[in-house]
Design an enzyme around this catalytic site. Structure first.
Site, PDB file in Angstrom:
ATOM      1  N   LYS A 158      65.349  52.662  49.813  1.00 17.44           N
ATOM      2  CA  LYS A 158      65.526  52.660  51.263  1.00 17.44           C
ATOM      3  C   LYS A 158      66.988  52.989  51.558  1.00 17.44           C
ATOM      4  O   LYS A 158      67.897  52.264  51.149  1.00 17.44           O
ATOM      5  CB  LYS A 158      65.166  51.284  51.829  1.00 17.44           C
ATOM      6  CG  LYS A 158      65.369  51.184  53.327  1.00 17.44           C
ATOM      7  CD  LYS A 158      64.803  49.898  53.880  1.00 17.44           C
ATOM      8  CE  LYS A 158      65.077  49.781  55.363  1.00 17.44           C
ATOM      9  NZ  LYS A 158      64.547  48.551  55.927  1.00 17.44           N
ATOM     10  N   LYS A 208      62.153  55.851  51.651  1.00 19.33           N
ATOM     11  CA  LYS A 208      62.315  55.780  53.100  1.00 19.33           C
ATOM     12  C   LYS A 208      63.746  56.094  53.494  1.00 19.33           C
ATOM     13  O   LYS A 208      64.645  55.553  52.859  1.00 19.33           O
ATOM     14  CB  LYS A 208      61.945  54.366  53.538  1.00 19.33           C
ATOM     15  CG  LYS A 208      62.209  54.020  54.972  1.00 19.33           C
ATOM     16  CD  LYS A 208      62.015  52.538  55.184  1.00 19.33           C
ATOM     17  CE  LYS A 208      62.294  52.226  56.637  1.00 19.33           C
ATOM     18  NZ  LYS A 208      62.144  50.832  56.940  1.00 19.33           N
TER      19      LYS A 208
HETATM   20  C1  PBG Z   1      63.786  46.382  58.253  1.00 17.02           C
HETATM   21  C2  PBG Z   1      63.139  47.676  58.597  1.00 17.02           C
HETATM   22  C3  PBG Z   1      63.705  48.754  59.284  1.00 17.02           C
HETATM   23  C4  PBG Z   1      62.708  49.718  59.380  1.00 17.02           C
HETATM   24  C5  PBG Z   1      61.577  49.214  58.777  1.00 17.02           C
HETATM   25  N1  PBG Z   1      61.862  47.949  58.270  1.00 17.02           N
HETATM   26  C6  PBG Z   1      65.025  48.888  59.925  1.00 17.02           C
HETATM   27  C7  PBG Z   1      66.261  48.943  59.142  1.00 17.02           C
HETATM   28  O1  PBG Z   1      66.286  48.880  57.924  1.00 17.02           O
HETATM   29  O2  PBG Z   1      67.318  49.041  59.794  1.00 17.02           O
HETATM   30  C8  PBG Z   1      62.886  51.057  60.044  1.00 17.02           C
HETATM   31  C9  PBG Z   1      61.617  51.782  60.357  1.00 17.02           C
HETATM   32  C10 PBG Z   1      61.806  52.946  61.247  1.00 17.02           C
HETATM   33  O3  PBG Z   1      62.951  53.370  61.555  1.00 17.02           O
HETATM   34  O4  PBG Z   1      60.789  53.497  61.674  1.00 17.02           O
HETATM   35  N2  PBG Z   1      62.989  45.292  58.669  1.00 17.02           N
END
Ligand code: PBG
Length: 327
Positions: free
Chosen positions: A197, A249
């Protein structure tokens, strides 16, 4: 005059040949819909930077999930937006917290027709907006956060979540949650690890969607956009710790990482087409600058082609409808 020796165009001549020659396919069961549920509202509330997406009330969530089940998508991923927040994210493991209540309601509504999944991270529940708890000096405390994650994981499993989406990027989170689940008899609860991520700009609209309190950024826990091998390393570690599925992601800017992870692990690999990817296409389409449906389907197919076995996408239900109509 000499004729070409090779004629790859033969495979592209008619729609029937092209259909038969297509290497990568997309089916509704490969799509997972992320959904937001907000505490204390009775009507769905639109998200400005994500046209077409709403924060659901418990009622509208139930209705919407039933519709998703009708389209036979693979699952839903639930995110909670609580009314109140604190430093440790108490709402996250409260059985009456919005996400846990919503999970119970959704499971009661759709049963096993969809794989009901829940975001396991503290950021929606903390008043500082970070994914973990903070030390005195303001840094995110990895190991103290793991204790919060295990409590949250157990609360979600008790609420009926079939799959926990560990999105916090703390070291050791998969192993810690797996151990806690197994010790309480939740040996069937799946773990989806958001392994690779990346920190960056593409989560912007999501922050509005969950009313994020974050000042600053997540670069001390999410990956640096320049690092591909580190993404593979994270995925390998998560598999070793017991992840059932690993994820990359965002999706489109990281297709190389997706392909590398796919080649490196023997568990399913998923990708999350995030809020910023959604907003870009919607904004361009709203201006008439891009063919909306074409761009959506091409992006999903590209993510599949790069190696994703399934995709989290805000277009899941709409894309499923198109795919079913094409059959
Ligand atoms: C964290 C989380 C995020 C997203 C999914 N889970 C936000 C982040 O890491 O700042 C982002 C998903 C998206 O942008 O569609 N709980």
């Amino acid at each position: 005059m000499s004729f070409p020796e090779h004629r790859p165009r033969r495979l592209r001549r008619t729609p029937a040949v092209r259909r038969l020659a297509r290497e990568t396919h997309l089916v509704p069961s490969q799509l997972v819909l992320p959904m937001f549920v907000r505490e204390g509202i009775t009507e769905p509330s639109p998200i400005g930077s994500m046209p077409g997406i709403v924060q659901h009330s418990l009622d509208s969530l139930r209705r919407s999930v039933a519709e998703a089940a009708e389209q036979r998508i693979g699952g839903v991923m639930l995110f909670g937006v609580p009314e109140t927040r604190d430093a440790v994210g108490s709402g996250a493991d409260d059985p009456n917290g919005i996400l846990n209540l919503a999970t119970e309601a959704v499971v009661a509504e759709v049963g096993d027709a969809l794989v009901v999944q829940t975001d396991l991270c503290l950021d929606e529940f903390t008043d500082h907006g970070h994914c973990g708890v903070l030390r005195e000096d303001g840094a995110v405390d990895n190991d103290a956060t793991l204790e919060r994650y295990t409590a949250m994981g157990l609360a979600q499993a008790r609420a009926g979540s079939a799959m926990l989406g560990l999105s916090g990027m703390m070291d050791g989170q998969v192993g810690a949650v797996r151990e806690a689940l197994d010790a309480e008899g939740f040996t069937d609860t799946l773990i989806l690890a958001y392994s690779a991520k990346y920190a960056g700009a593409f989560y912007g609209p999501f922050r509005e969607a969950v009313d994020s309190q974050l000042k600053g950024d997540r670069r001390s826990y999410q990956l640096d956009p320049g690092n591909g091998r580190e993404g593979v390393r994270e995925a390998l570690l998560d598999v070793e710790e017991g992840a059932d599925v690993v994820m990359v992601k965002p999706a489109l800017p990281y297709l190389d990482v997706l392909a590398d992870v796919k080649a490196s692990v023997d568990v399913p690999v998923w990708a999350y087409q995030v809020s910023g990817e959604y907003a870009m296409v919607e904004a361009a389409a709203a201006h008439g600058w891009i063919d909306r449906r074409g761009a959506i389907m091409e992006s999903l197919l590209g993510i599949r082609r790069a190696g994703a076995d399934a995709i989290l996408t805000y277009w899941a239900v709409e894309a499923a409808r198109w795919l079913r109509a094409e059959l």
